[in-house]
Design a protein around this motif. Structure first.
Motif, PDB file in Angstrom:
ATOM      1  N   ILE A 314      76.902  20.421  -7.033  1.00  0.00           N
ATOM      2  CA  ILE A 314      77.909  21.477  -7.111  1.00  0.00           C
ATOM      3  C   ILE A 314      79.258  20.929  -6.660  1.00  0.00           C
ATOM      4  N   SER A 371      82.785  31.590  -0.850  1.00  0.00           N
ATOM      5  CA  SER A 371      81.765  30.541  -0.775  1.00  0.00           C
ATOM      6  C   SER A 371      80.635  30.929   0.171  1.00  0.00           C
ATOM      7  N   TYR A 397      77.299  19.228  -2.317  1.00  0.00           N
ATOM      8  CA  TYR A 397      78.479  19.997  -2.713  1.00  0.00           C
ATOM      9  C   TYR A 397      79.712  19.181  -2.350  1.00  0.00           C
ATOM     10  N   HIS A 447      83.582  23.567   1.902  1.00  0.00           N
ATOM     11  CA  HIS A 447      82.396  22.742   2.102  1.00  0.00           C
ATOM     12  C   HIS A 447      81.636  23.156   3.353  1.00  0.00           C
ATOM     13  N   PHE A 450      78.486  25.292   2.950  1.00  0.00           N
ATOM     14  CA  PHE A 450      77.256  24.576   2.624  1.00  0.00           C
ATOM     15  C   PHE A 450      76.751  23.787   3.823  1.00  0.00           C
ATOM     16  N   GLY A 457      77.514  18.954   2.391  1.00  0.00           N
ATOM     17  CA  GLY A 457      78.798  19.438   1.892  1.00  0.00           C
ATOM     18  C   GLY A 457      79.898  18.497   2.347  1.00  0.00           C
TER      19      GLY A 457
END
Length: 518
Positions: A314, A371, A397, A447, A450, A457
Motif C-alpha cells: 500500500i 488513515s 505501507y 504511516h 499503520f 509503515g
C-alpha cells in the motif's frame, strides 16, 4: 531538459544484481521505471489539475469532495482497477471560504494580508469599526476589557512588533553531513527532525489551549465585531489553521482573521500610541448543514501470483489541505508522486506478484482521521489491538508527506531488519541522491496509522526546500513552490520501492506487535 535513459543490450543474466547487501534488484525494471518517470512524466500536469484547477481541499469542503472525484477518475483513466471513493465516517461541520477582504481605513487606507481561520463564521456583509488592542495572558486580564469591546474589531496583542531581517535562506537541501547524522541513533543533533513536519504552536499574540477558548467566549459575549490575530509569517506569508471547533455543538465564536506579521505589527504599533485605527472587512464562510461523511480514494494494480495476489503493498498520501492556498507542498505533491508511481508501473506493464494499492487520505490535518479509520476498518483497532484477518496480508505501507523535495532516503521506523533490504533498493539511485536509511522514527503523518498496529509503515526522507519556512500551512503553499525534477525523482523512487516490495518472495519483516496497557 529530458533525462535520457540509454538501454544497453545486455545479457539477461546481468539484468539483476546483488550488491553489498543480500537483496536482489531487477536493474532492467529499474531502468524502465527511470525512463518512464523522467521522459514521459505526467506529474506536473497532474499537480496542476489538483492544485490550480481544483483549489484548496480542507476536509469537509466542496473542494475536497471535488478532488476525490477527480482522483478516482484520473486513476481509472490510467487503467488502475477497483477505483473507488470509500467513506470512513462522520467528520462534523464542513467549512469553506466564499469571500475574504480586510483593510485599514484610518489613519489611511491599506489593504491587509489576512485569511479567515477555519471553522470561524463570516461577517455576513461589510462591517467596519474602531480597532482596539487586547492583550490577555491570564483569566484575570479579561476583566479590564469588560464593557469596552462592543462593536469593536479586536487586535490581539502580545507579539513583538519588531520583524528582524532574515539572513538564512528559506530553502535548503540536506548536506551529506546532515544525512550522515541521521544514521547515528544516539546523535542528539540528528537532522532527522528537519524532515518532519513543523510542529504547530500557538501563533504569536494568541493564548493557547483552554485559555484561548475562554478568551473566544469572552470576546463573543462582550459583543465585539471580529478578531485580527496571528503574526507567525513574514514578508507576506501567513500561517493558518482552525480557529474554532468543527463539532455541531461547538460554542459560537467571532469572525477571526489571521494576519502576516508586518501588517498586524503595524496595527499594534499604532494602537500602542493611542492612534485611532479603523478597520473594514467582509468575509463570507459556508458551513455544511448536514454531518459531513468523509472519504478516502482507493485504486489498485491487481497481483498476478496465485499464492501472493491476496497480499498487499500500500502507498498513500493525504489529499486534504488547509485553506489559505492550494495545499501544494502539503500535500498535493505527495498525492501526485504516489499517483505518478502507480501510473509508471501501469505504463511499463509490470505484473506484480502482490496487489499494489494506492489510498489517498482525508482528515490528516485533523489527526490522521482518514488513515486511522481505514486501518481500523480493514486491519486492526489501535486502541484494543484486535486484529482483522487482513492484518497479516499487508507487506508494507509507504507514505510521502514532507513537502516538494526529492527523496534522499527512508526512515526505518526502528525496524532494523529492513535496513539491508532498503539499502539494496537504494543502490541504483545513489546518482539521484538517495543514500540514507535511518533507524530513527518520524511521526505526524499517515504511516503512523499503520506502524501503531504493527504493520510496517514508512515515510521517505525528503529535502526540506521551503517547507518549514514558507509553505507548510501558509497562503504561499502554491504550485509555484515546487521543483519538477524533484517530483519526477520521487515518483521513480516510490515506484521502485513498490515494485520491489510486490515482487519479493517474502513480506517485509515486521516489528513486534504493540502492547496495549490495560
Amino acid at each position: 531538459m529530458k533525462y535520457t535513459i540509454i538501454l544497453l543490450a545486455v545479457a539477461a543474466s546481468i539484468l539483476s544484481f546483488k550488491g553489498d547487501h543480500s537483496e536482489r534488484v531487477d536493474i532492467h525494471t529499474v531502468m524502465q521505471i527511470k525512463n518512464e518517470g523522467f521522459n514521459n512524466s505526467k506529474v506536473l500536469g497532474t499537480l496542476f489539475e489538483l492544485t490550480d484547477v481544483n483549489g484548496p481541499r480542507l476536509t469537509g469542503s466542496a473542494g475536497m469532495k471535488s478532488a476525490e472525484v477527480w482522483a478516482k477518475n484520473k486513476l481509472t483513466e490510467w487503467g488502475l482497477a477497483n477505483a473507488a471513493i470509500e467513506p470512513w465516517g462522520g467528520f462534523g461541520k464542513g467549512w469553506e471560504i466564499n469571500k475574504n477582504y480586510v483593510a485599514m481605513t484610518a489613519p489611511y487606507y491599506q489593504a491587509l494580508i489576512a485569511c479567515p481561520k477555519a471553522w470561524t463564521p463570516g461577517t455576513n456583509g461589510l462591517v467596519s469599526g474602531n480597532a482596539v488592542l487586547v492583550k490577555i495572558d491570564s483569566v484575570q486580564d479579561m476583566a479590564k476589557y469588560a464593557g469596552q469591546l462592543r462593536g469593536k474589531i479586536v487586535v490581539m496583542g502580545g507579539m513583538s512588533t519588531e520583524v528582524k531581517p532574515n539572513f538564512t535562506a528559506d530553502a535548503k537541501r540536506y548536506t551529506d553531513e546532515e544525512l550522515s547524522k541521521m544514521l547515528d541513533w544516539h546523535n542528539e543533533e540528528s537532522a532527522t527532525n528537519l524532515s518532519q513536519k513543523p510542529k504547530a504552536s500557538a501563533p504569536a499574540g494568541r493564548p493557547g489551549g483552554n485559555l484561548r477558548k475562554m478568551v473566544d467566549s469572552f470576546l463573543y459575549a462582550e459583543g465585539a465585531t471580529a478578531v485580527l490575530s496571528g503574526g507567525r509569517g513574514t514578508m507576506g506569508t501567513l500561517f493558518t489553521s482552525n480557529g474554532a471547533s468543527r463539532a455541531w455543538d461547538a460554542k459560537p465564536v467571532l469572525p477571526e482573521m489571521e494576519m502576516g506579521s508586518e501588517h498586524l505589527a503595524r496595527l499594534i504599533r499604532l494602537l500602542e500610541v493611542n492612534k485611532e485605527v479603523k478597520i473594514e472587512m467582509d468575509t463570507r464562510t459556508t458551513f455544511q448543514t448536514v454531518d459531513s461523511i468523509e472519504n478516502n480514494v482507493i485504486a489498485e494494480i491487481p497481483g498476478t501470483d496465485k499464492k501472493l495476489k491476496s497480499e498487499l503493498v500500500i502507498i498513500g498520501a493525504h489529499m486534504d489541505s488547509w485553506h489559505a492556498s492550494t495545499g501544494t507542498t502539503d500535500n498535493a505533491t505527495g498525492v501526485v508522486v504516489m499517483m505518478e508511481a502507480m501510473r509508471i508501473l501501469k505504463a511499463i506493464d509490470i505484473k506484480p506478484r502482490r496487489t499494489i494499492r494506492i489510498v489517498l487520505w482525508s482528515g490528516e490535518e485533523q489527526g490522521l482521521l482518514g488513515s486511522r479509520a481505514y486501518v481500523k476498518n480493514h486491519f486492526a483497532d489501535r486502541l484494543t489491538m484486535e486484529l482483522k484477518d487482513d492484518h497479516k496480508k499487508v507487506s508494507a505501507y509507504y507514505n510521502l508527506d514532507n513537502g516538494a523535495g526529492k527523496i534522499r532516503g527512508i526512515h526505518l521506523q526502528s525496524n532494523d531488519e529492513v535496513r539491508n533490504i532498503f539499502e539494496s533498493w537504494m543502490e541504483p539511485f545513489k546518482d539521484l541522491g538517495v543514500t540514507t536509511a535511518t533507524i530513527r522514527t518520524t511521526g505526524s503523518t499517515d504511516h503512523i496509522s499503520f506502524d501503531e498496529v504493527g504493520i510496517p509503515g514508512f515515510q521517505f526522507i525528503q529535502d526540506p526546500l521551503e517547507y518549514g519556512s514558507r509553505t507548510h500551512h501558509t497562503n504561499m503553499d502554491s504550485y509555484d513552490r515546487i521543483n519538477g525534477n524533484d517530483l519526477m525523482q520521487a515518483s521513480i523512487i516510490v515506484a521502485s520501492f513498490v515494485y520491489n516490495t510486490a515482487m519479493r518472495d517474502e513480506m517485509i519483516p515486521r516489528k513486534s506487535l504493540p502492547v496495549i496497557k490495560k
